[in-house]
Structures are given as C-alpha cells and as structure tokens.
Scaffold this motif. Sequence first.
Motif, PDB file in Angstrom:
ATOM      1  N   UNK A  23      16.929 -78.628  34.635  1.00 25.52           N
ATOM      2  CA  UNK A  23      16.931 -78.367  33.199  1.00 25.52           C
ATOM      3  C   UNK A  23      16.299 -77.011  32.882  1.00 25.52           C
ATOM      4  N   UNK A  24      15.256 -76.634  33.613  1.00 24.23           N
ATOM      5  CA  UNK A  24      14.591 -75.356  33.383  1.00 24.23           C
ATOM      6  C   UNK A  24      15.512 -74.170  33.566  1.00 24.23           C
ATOM      7  N   UNK A  25      16.520 -74.309  34.447  1.00 20.66           N
ATOM      8  CA  UNK A  25      17.455 -73.219  34.723  1.00 20.66           C
ATOM      9  C   UNK A  25      18.387 -72.937  33.553  1.00 20.66           C
ATOM     10  N   UNK A  26      18.419 -73.846  32.577  1.00 24.47           N
ATOM     11  CA  UNK A  26      19.293 -73.667  31.419  1.00 24.47           C
ATOM     12  C   UNK A  26      18.567 -73.036  30.232  1.00 24.47           C
ATOM     13  N   UNK A  27      17.309 -72.674  30.413  1.00 21.11           N
ATOM     14  CA  UNK A  27      16.532 -72.074  29.332  1.00 21.11           C
ATOM     15  C   UNK A  27      16.775 -70.567  29.258  1.00 21.11           C
ATOM     16  N   UNK A  28      16.402 -69.971  28.126  1.00 22.84           N
ATOM     17  CA  UNK A  28      16.510 -68.520  27.978  1.00 22.84           C
ATOM     18  C   UNK A  28      17.946 -68.068  27.777  1.00 22.84           C
ATOM     19  N   UNK A  29      18.082 -66.783  27.526  1.00 20.71           N
ATOM     20  CA  UNK A  29      19.396 -66.187  27.296  1.00 20.71           C
ATOM     21  C   UNK A  29      19.835 -65.386  28.511  1.00 20.71           C
TER      22      UNK A  29
END
Length: 200
Positions: A111-117
């Motif tokens: 899930x963390x890999x889907x954060x940010x732009x």
Amino acid sequence: MRFLSLSVALIVFSTRAFALDPSFDCAKAGSSAEEAVCASDALAALDLELARVYGLAATSDLSSERLNELKATQRGWIKGRDECWKSSLGLEACVGNEYAFRIAELRQGYAGAREGDGPSEGPFPYVCEGMDAPLSVTFINAEPPRAVVGMQDGTRVLVAGPSGSGVRYEGIDMVLHTKGKEAAVEIDGAASQCMQDDIG
C-alpha cells in the motif's frame, strides 16, 4: 565543413548533457541491462519510478519480516533484469518490460508504494463482459506510456500506440483501449467491453 562538424559536436554534447540520469551511478553500471538504462531516457525514467515506488514501500510501516521479503524480491528482480541479454525481445524491450512488471508488482503488493505523485497509477480493477475475474491494470505514464495488465493466465505489458481518442495499448496478443473509465479489450482477436470498477 569545420563549422558543420563543430555544430554536430555541440548538438551531441548538449543532448548528452541533458540526458536523464537513473537512480544508480552509470560509471559503475555492472550489466548490459544497466548500460541500456544509462543509454536510454525512457528506461532511465522507468528506473527512477521504480526507485521511487520501492523507496515508498521500504519506508512504509512494514514488519521486519515483510521488509526482508521486499529486499529479497528486489535482489531477485535485479538478477532477472540482468538476464535480459538472453531475451528474444531484444535487450531494451526486455528491460523496459521488467521494470514495468516490477513497478506493478510493488504497487499491487504494498500500500505504501501507491502513495505520492509519480508516473505510475493503480492498480485499477476492470470488469469485462464474458470474463470470470476483473483485469488488474497499472498505468505507467512515462515515454512511451505502458499498461501492465494482470489476468488469471498471467501478466502482460502493453505499450501505447496511435489512437484517435483515449489511449490504445498494444501487446503481442492483446490490445487495451481506454477512454475515461471505459475500456475495450481484445485478446487473440476476441473483443470485450470493460468498465473500471470502484476500489472499495
């Protein structure tokens, strides 16, 4: 003639001066795959996106066991990418596919890999007529844009091609044409209409 040669030399120099640097030191490239990344802005962009997504996954709230698993699978992926010199696709196409697969895998599993732009988005589920399970699609909006499509029988990397409207992604045996949340998919000549499902 001398002026022309100097102009050509300056153009070549300026092109190299503005080339995209990958996440690693090209002076220490240790494989033909890494050399290919250093020679291609398209591959360097994929390398930078993978480094971003991996960094997000690694610094998210993972157990030590899950973090060790992430690091081990990344080492395994690097070994696989470095075997691309053997691929019938050609080195650059194989390396590009390997990066796309890994970016999608990290976004799917962490899930963390889907954060940010960044240039990658998804995975998004697409429900298609006549298919028992939804497609899982990760988009990588680098140059050229790619769609990584997960299906029951495996995962495919499709590359964007010419399209009148929307985006048309093409692979060896598959075409995915997206327009907003609607899509049309064609696999081995069989066509189906799809709709992006809400992520709950």
